[in-house]
Design a protein around this motif. Structure first.
Motif, PDB file in Angstrom:
ATOM      1  N   SER A  27       0.838  -1.206   0.000  1.00 31.63           N
ATOM      2  CA  SER A  27       0.000   0.000   0.000  1.00 31.63           C
ATOM      3  C   SER A  27       0.874   1.257   0.000  1.00 31.63           C
ATOM      4  CB  SER A  27      -0.922  -0.013   1.222  1.00 31.63           C
ATOM      5  OG  SER A  27      -1.715  -1.182   1.232  1.00 31.63           O
ATOM      6  N   ILE A  28       1.451   1.535  -1.149  1.00 30.33           N
ATOM      7  CA  ILE A  28       2.433   2.613  -1.299  1.00 30.33           C
ATOM      8  C   ILE A  28       1.820   3.805  -2.009  1.00 30.33           C
ATOM      9  CG2 ILE A  28       4.631   3.265  -2.344  1.00 30.33           C
ATOM     10  CD1 ILE A  28       5.442   0.281  -2.065  1.00 30.33           C
ATOM     11  N   PHE A  29       1.998   4.983  -1.408  1.00 26.80           N
ATOM     12  CA  PHE A  29       1.596   6.216  -2.082  1.00 26.80           C
ATOM     13  C   PHE A  29       2.768   6.779  -2.873  1.00 26.80           C
ATOM     14  CE2 PHE A  29      -0.702   9.968  -2.989  1.00 26.80           C
ATOM     15  CZ  PHE A  29       0.168  11.035  -2.830  1.00 26.80           C
ATOM     16  N   SER A  30       3.927   6.845  -2.235  1.00 28.17           N
ATOM     17  CA  SER A  30       5.119   7.340  -2.922  1.00 28.17           C
ATOM     18  C   SER A  30       6.370   6.829  -2.201  1.00 28.17           C
ATOM     19  CB  SER A  30       5.147   8.862  -2.992  1.00 28.17           C
ATOM     20  OG  SER A  30       5.256   9.416  -1.696  1.00 28.17           O
ATOM     21  N   ILE A  31       7.482   6.897  -2.914  1.00 26.97           N
ATOM     22  CA  ILE A  31       8.757   6.471  -2.354  1.00 26.97           C
ATOM     23  C   ILE A  31       9.764   7.601  -2.491  1.00 26.97           C
ATOM     24  CG2 ILE A  31      10.610   4.756  -2.383  1.00 26.97           C
ATOM     25  CD1 ILE A  31       8.694   2.812  -3.732  1.00 26.97           C
ATOM     26  N   ASN A  32      10.373   7.969  -1.399  1.00 28.51           N
ATOM     27  CA  ASN A  32      11.399   9.000  -1.441  1.00 28.51           C
ATOM     28  C   ASN A  32      12.751   8.338  -1.712  1.00 28.51           C
ATOM     29  OD1 ASN A  32       9.506  11.112  -0.955  1.00 28.51           O
ATOM     30  ND2 ASN A  32       9.484  10.529   1.202  1.00 28.51           N
ATOM     31  N   TYR A  94      21.402  -4.944   2.550  1.00 33.04           N
ATOM     32  CA  TYR A  94      20.021  -4.641   2.899  1.00 33.04           C
ATOM     33  C   TYR A  94      19.515  -3.469   2.071  1.00 33.04           C
ATOM     34  CZ  TYR A  94      20.863  -7.442   7.095  1.00 33.04           C
ATOM     35  OH  TYR A  94      21.166  -8.459   7.963  1.00 33.04           O
ATOM     36  N   CYS A  95      18.312  -3.618   1.567  1.00 34.13           N
ATOM     37  CA  CYS A  95      17.624  -2.549   0.874  1.00 34.13           C
ATOM     38  C   CYS A  95      16.896  -1.689   1.905  1.00 34.13           C
ATOM     39  CB  CYS A  95      16.639  -3.155  -0.119  1.00 34.13           C
ATOM     40  SG  CYS A  95      15.597  -1.977  -0.975  1.00 34.13           S
ATOM     41  N   ASN A  96      16.878  -0.392   1.655  1.00 35.39           N
ATOM     42  CA  ASN A  96      16.185   0.550   2.522  1.00 35.39           C
ATOM     43  C   ASN A  96      15.422   1.546   1.671  1.00 35.39           C
ATOM     44  OD1 ASN A  96      16.511   3.533   3.744  1.00 35.39           O
ATOM     45  ND2 ASN A  96      16.140   2.081   5.406  1.00 35.39           N
ATOM     46  N   ALA A  97      14.221   1.895   2.085  1.00 38.55           N
ATOM     47  CA  ALA A  97      13.434   2.879   1.337  1.00 38.55           C
ATOM     48  C   ALA A  97      12.577   3.687   2.293  1.00 38.55           C
ATOM     49  CB  ALA A  97      12.561   2.178   0.308  1.00 38.55           C
ATOM     50  N   ASP A  98      12.499   4.971   2.002  1.00 39.56           N
ATOM     51  CA  ASP A  98      11.648   5.881   2.765  1.00 39.56           C
ATOM     52  C   ASP A  98      10.315   5.964   2.038  1.00 39.56           C
ATOM     53  OD1 ASP A  98      11.787   9.433   3.608  1.00 39.56           O
ATOM     54  OD2 ASP A  98      10.640   7.781   4.456  1.00 39.56           O
ATOM     55  N   ILE A  99       9.301   5.313   2.595  1.00 40.79           N
ATOM     56  CA  ILE A  99       8.040   5.100   1.881  1.00 40.79           C
ATOM     57  C   ILE A  99       6.888   5.818   2.580  1.00 40.79           C
ATOM     58  CG2 ILE A  99       6.336   3.353   1.232  1.00 40.79           C
ATOM     59  CD1 ILE A  99       8.674   1.434   0.750  1.00 40.79           C
ATOM     60  N   VAL A 100       6.087   6.480   1.754  1.00 41.01           N
ATOM     61  CA  VAL A 100       4.840   7.070   2.224  1.00 41.01           C
ATOM     62  C   VAL A 100       3.720   6.108   1.854  1.00 41.01           C
ATOM     63  CG1 VAL A 100       3.320   9.068   2.111  1.00 41.01           C
ATOM     64  CG2 VAL A 100       5.784   9.377   1.809  1.00 41.01           C
ATOM     65  N   THR A 103      -1.952   5.935   3.743  1.00 43.86           N
ATOM     66  CA  THR A 103      -2.503   6.799   4.801  1.00 43.86           C
ATOM     67  C   THR A 103      -1.657   8.057   4.973  1.00 43.86           C
ATOM     68  OG1 THR A 103      -1.269   5.813   6.645  1.00 43.86           O
ATOM     69  CG2 THR A 103      -3.324   4.726   5.985  1.00 43.86           C
ATOM     70  N   PHE A 104      -0.648   8.196   4.095  1.00 45.00           N
ATOM     71  CA  PHE A 104       0.275   9.332   4.099  1.00 45.00           C
ATOM     72  C   PHE A 104       1.222   9.320   5.295  1.00 45.00           C
ATOM     73  CE2 PHE A 104      -1.614  10.846   0.393  1.00 45.00           C
ATOM     74  CZ  PHE A 104      -2.984  10.823   0.546  1.00 45.00           C
ATOM     75  N   TYR A 105       1.391   8.132   5.868  1.00 44.05           N
ATOM     76  CA  TYR A 105       2.366   7.968   6.938  1.00 44.05           C
ATOM     77  C   TYR A 105       3.687   7.556   6.315  1.00 44.05           C
ATOM     78  CZ  TYR A 105       4.656   6.141  11.108  1.00 44.05           C
ATOM     79  OH  TYR A 105       5.541   5.898  12.128  1.00 44.05           O
ATOM     80  N   SER A 106       4.762   8.256   6.704  1.00 35.56           N
ATOM     81  CA  SER A 106       6.084   8.020   6.122  1.00 35.56           C
ATOM     82  C   SER A 106       7.031   7.419   7.138  1.00 35.56           C
ATOM     83  CB  SER A 106       6.661   9.340   5.604  1.00 35.56           C
ATOM     84  OG  SER A 106       7.990   9.155   5.127  1.00 35.56           O
ATOM     85  N   ARG A 107       7.710   6.370   6.710  1.00 40.60           N
ATOM     86  CA  ARG A 107       8.738   5.802   7.578  1.00 40.60           C
ATOM     87  C   ARG A 107       9.684   4.971   6.726  1.00 40.60           C
ATOM     88  NH1 ARG A 107       8.840   0.455   9.124  1.00 40.60           N
ATOM     89  NH2 ARG A 107       6.959  -0.823   8.888  1.00 40.60           N
ATOM     90  N   PRO A 108      10.884   4.667   7.258  1.00 40.20           N
ATOM     91  CA  PRO A 108      11.809   3.806   6.520  1.00 40.20           C
ATOM     92  C   PRO A 108      11.441   2.334   6.647  1.00 40.20           C
ATOM     93  CG  PRO A 108      12.814   4.526   8.561  1.00 40.20           C
ATOM     94  CD  PRO A 108      11.512   5.239   8.460  1.00 40.20           C
TER      95      PRO A 108
END
Length: 120
Positions: A27-32, A94-100, A103-108
């Motif tokens: 459930s991804i809105f966007s990825i930084n 390890y892969c890491n992504a900052d994902i929104v 629900t517009f909640y952002s976390r790594p």
């Protein structure tokens, strides 16, 4: 639910190449920013490379000129092309992504890791 799944690790001889992939799903809105970290046995997890959503990159000094990070935003995937591999590159990557999320909640988020072994 959001998850990151890595692939592409394995055993390679010194001087060889590997390409790692990491796909985000859920459930991804966007990825930084997306990137790669590695952890060698008995050591801390360190940054290898990171790429922003706009394509700016940053690398650890130890991999500059040998590794290239890229991403396909449409596929929600980040790649790490590793060339001229050395035994000291042996680690779990390890892969890491900052994902929104939606629900517009952002976390790594972190993947589970993929082992890269450089040995003759």
């Amino acid at each position: 639910q959001v998850q990151l799944v890595e692939s592409g690790g394995g055993l390679v001889q010194p001087g060889g190449s590997l390409r790692l992939s990491c796909a985000a799903s859920g459930s991804i809105f966007s990825i930084n920013a997306m990137g790669w970290y590695r952890q060698a046995p008995g050591k801390e997890r360190d940054l290898v490379a990171v790429i922003t959503s706009g394509g700016s990159t940053n690398y650890a000094d130890s991999v500059k000129g040998r590794f290239t990070v890229s991403r396909d935003n449409a596929k929600k995937t980040v790649y790490l092309q590793m060339n001229s591999l050395k035994p000291e590159d042996t680690a779990v990557y390890y892969c890491n992504a900052d994902i929104v999320d939606i629900t517009f909640y952002s976390r790594p988020y972190w993947g589970k890791g993929t082992l890269v072994t450089v040995s003759s």
